[in-house]
Each structure stands twice: as C-alpha cells, then as structure tokens.
Design an enzyme around this catalytic site. Structure first.
Site, PDB file in Angstrom:
ATOM      1  N   LYS A  14      47.309  57.643  39.344  1.00 26.46           N
ATOM      2  CA  LYS A  14      47.719  57.764  37.936  1.00 26.46           C
ATOM      3  C   LYS A  14      46.535  58.198  37.054  1.00 26.46           C
ATOM      4  CE  LYS A  14      49.382  53.502  37.430  1.00 26.46           C
ATOM      5  NZ  LYS A  14      49.163  52.865  38.741  1.00 26.46           N
ATOM      6  N   ARG A  90      55.053  48.075  33.067  1.00 26.05           N
ATOM      7  CA  ARG A  90      54.996  47.529  34.421  1.00 26.05           C
ATOM      8  C   ARG A  90      56.135  46.543  34.684  1.00 26.05           C
ATOM      9  NH1 ARG A  90      49.128  48.635  35.055  1.00 26.05           N
ATOM     10  NH2 ARG A  90      48.572  48.333  37.239  1.00 26.05           N
ATOM     11  N   ARG A 129      37.915  53.027  46.570  1.00 24.97           N
ATOM     12  CA  ARG A 129      37.508  53.018  45.158  1.00 24.97           C
ATOM     13  C   ARG A 129      36.630  51.802  44.859  1.00 24.97           C
ATOM     14  NH1 ARG A 129      42.294  53.152  40.881  1.00 24.97           N
ATOM     15  NH2 ARG A 129      42.568  51.017  41.613  1.00 24.97           N
ATOM     16  N   ARG A 135      34.690  48.387  41.220  1.00 25.56           N
ATOM     17  CA  ARG A 135      35.758  47.786  40.409  1.00 25.56           C
ATOM     18  C   ARG A 135      36.170  46.448  41.034  1.00 25.56           C
ATOM     19  NH1 ARG A 135      41.440  50.544  38.383  1.00 25.56           N
ATOM     20  NH2 ARG A 135      42.596  48.600  38.527  1.00 25.56           N
ATOM     21  N   ARG A 146      48.189  42.618  44.060  1.00 24.22           N
ATOM     22  CA  ARG A 146      48.616  43.717  43.172  1.00 24.22           C
ATOM     23  C   ARG A 146      49.760  44.495  43.811  1.00 24.22           C
ATOM     24  NH1 ARG A 146      43.155  46.539  42.564  1.00 24.22           N
ATOM     25  NH2 ARG A 146      44.156  48.031  41.168  1.00 24.22           N
TER      26      ARG A 146
HETATM   27  P1  AMP Z   1      45.359  49.283  36.276  1.00 27.09           P
HETATM   28  O1  AMP Z   1      44.018  49.815  35.843  1.00 27.09           O
HETATM   29  O2  AMP Z   1      46.501  49.997  35.594  1.00 27.09           O
HETATM   30  O3  AMP Z   1      45.516  49.249  37.781  1.00 27.09           O
HETATM   31  O4  AMP Z   1      45.442  47.775  35.768  1.00 27.09           O
HETATM   32  C1  AMP Z   1      44.537  46.781  36.217  1.00 27.09           C
HETATM   33  C2  AMP Z   1      45.084  45.416  35.915  1.00 27.09           C
HETATM   34  O5  AMP Z   1      45.264  45.254  34.490  1.00 27.09           O
HETATM   35  C3  AMP Z   1      46.446  45.110  36.511  1.00 27.09           C
HETATM   36  O6  AMP Z   1      46.358  44.639  37.845  1.00 27.09           O
HETATM   37  C4  AMP Z   1      46.962  44.025  35.553  1.00 27.09           C
HETATM   38  O7  AMP Z   1      46.366  42.773  35.826  1.00 27.09           O
HETATM   39  C5  AMP Z   1      46.431  44.508  34.201  1.00 27.09           C
HETATM   40  N1  AMP Z   1      47.410  45.396  33.521  1.00 27.09           N
HETATM   41  C6  AMP Z   1      47.256  46.719  33.251  1.00 27.09           C
HETATM   42  N2  AMP Z   1      48.336  47.216  32.635  1.00 27.09           N
HETATM   43  C7  AMP Z   1      49.208  46.182  32.511  1.00 27.09           C
HETATM   44  C8  AMP Z   1      50.529  46.055  31.997  1.00 27.09           C
HETATM   45  N3  AMP Z   1      51.184  47.116  31.479  1.00 27.09           N
HETATM   46  N4  AMP Z   1      51.109  44.839  32.045  1.00 27.09           N
HETATM   47  C9  AMP Z   1      50.474  43.767  32.553  1.00 27.09           C
HETATM   48  N5  AMP Z   1      49.251  43.817  33.093  1.00 27.09           N
HETATM   49  C10 AMP Z   1      48.603  45.015  33.081  1.00 27.09           C
END
Ligand code: AMP
Length: 199
Positions: A14, A90, A129, A135, A146
């Site tokens: 993404k 999400r 990654r 990260r 996740r």
């Molecule tokens: P990402 O960078 O999109 O993979 O997000 C990393 C983490 O941030 C996720 O595993 C969630 O813990 C949190 N997170 C990001 N976006 C959301 C969302 N829309 N709703 C809830 N938690 C989120």
C-alpha cells in the site's frame, strides 16, 4: 476530485503504490499508520496510546481513529485533486465513518483498490522490511497478530466494497511498476482518470 482507498493486508504494498498514485494523479497521501508512528516518535499523548495497540499488532479503537482522520482531513492544504487513504478504513464502522467524513466535506469515495497478496508473501515482505527499516511492529509475533486482525476485522471490507461496486481487484504479486500499470489501467476504466505520464 479523485478519492481512493488503497486496501490490502499488512505488507501488501500500500505504501509503495500510494507513493506512485500521489505523484501520478496529484493526490494527498494519508497513511494512518504513518500518522500514528509520527505521534509515537514525538512522544505525544496520542502516540503513547497508539504504541500500546501497535506493539501488540492490534487496531486503535474506531472512535479514536475516526477522530484522528477527521483532524488530518481538516488540516490538508488546498491544491491537490484528491486523497489516497492508505490503511484506513480497517473495520466496517471505519468505512461507514469515512463516507460520513467525506460527505460532510463535500467529497465522495471513488474507488477502493484492493492489493491481493497471499499470507506467506505478506509474512516474508514484513520480515524483510523489519530487517531493513527496523520498524518495531515488523517482528514475527506482532506480524502474526496483524495478519489475524487483518483476516478477522479488515478483510470483511472487501465484500462491503464489492457489494457497493467500488472494489477494484489488483494482483499484488510481481513487479512494482507492473502492479502500478494494472492499477492505472483499472482506474481509467473505472473513473476515466489518467495518470500524468505513462511508462
Ligand atoms: P500500517 O502502517 O497501516 O500497517 O499500520 C500500523 C499499525 O497502526 C496497525 O497495525 C494498527 O495498530 C495501527 N493502525 C493504522 N491504521 C489504523 C486504522 N485505520 N485503524 C486502527 N488501527 C490502525
């Protein structure tokens, strides 16, 4: 205006495809994960709350996430021709909230691009990654959570957007530029919009 959700599991590409979309269609990029990581890095109250969830691979509660997104939308400067939402929604309640947040601002969701990638590949990409970027949530235990969260809470959105005719299925395996070409071709069919340049 062109408002797009980039949808897919963790590690589905993404972020990578968002960068290409914002460049080629002159869009803003809102990555909720990046917004949260920025708060964590600055040690804000929100960052401290977010860390509790992110470290466990869990989702931040919907109410909080929706209010964060509303503030980010309101802080966007004028000038671009739409938004790429990366990592939001999400959950189904977040999808419903997104429709409200957009319509309150005279905007509409045009399309949802679903990057479809098998779990084994998602796992391998996140491990890689994690090694390359450090990260913190790209570690084996958190990755497993996740992926579970994705299958239980997020993947039902695929049907939601299929049912309302907004879902564009994209094979997320293979070369990054080929995947983007597929996205651009589908977006043109779907919305009539063309990228700035073609490879
Ligand atoms: P990402 O960078 O999109 O993979 O997000 C990393 C983490 O941030 C996720 O595993 C969630 O813990 C949190 N997170 C990001 N976006 C959301 C969302 N829309 N709703 C809830 N938690 C989120």
């Amino acid at each position: 205006m062109l408002n797009i959700v980039l949808f897919g599991g963790p590690g589905s590409g993404k972020g990578t495809q968002s960068a290409k979309l914002i460049d080629q269609y002159s869009l803003y990029h809102i990555s909720t994960g990046e917004v949260l990581r920025d708060h964590m890095a600055r040690g804000t109250e929100l960052g401290k709350i977010a860390k509790e969830f992110i470290d466990k691979g869990q989702l931040i509660p919907d109410d909080l996430m929706v209010s964060i997104l509303g503030s980010v939308l309101d802080s966007l400067p004028e000038g671009k021709s739409g938004v790429v939402f990366d990592g939001f929604p999400r959950t189904i309640p977040q999808a419903e909230a997104l429709d409200r947040l957009l319509s309150d601002r005279g905007m509409l969701l045009d399309a949802v691009i679903g990057l479809e990638v098998p779990d084994e590949e998602l796992l391998a990409r996140m491990i890689k990654r994690g090694k390359e970027t450090g990260r913190a949530d790209d570690n084996p235990a958190t990755i497993k959570n996740r992926l579970d969260v994705y299958h239980n809470q997020t993947s039902p959105l695929r049907d939601h957007y299929m049912n309302n005719g907004k879902y564009i299925r994209i094979d997320g395996m293979g070369d990054v530029d080929d995947i983007f070409a597929d996205i651009a071709e589908n977006l043109e069919k779907f919305t009539g919009r063309k990228p700035r340049t073609r490879k």
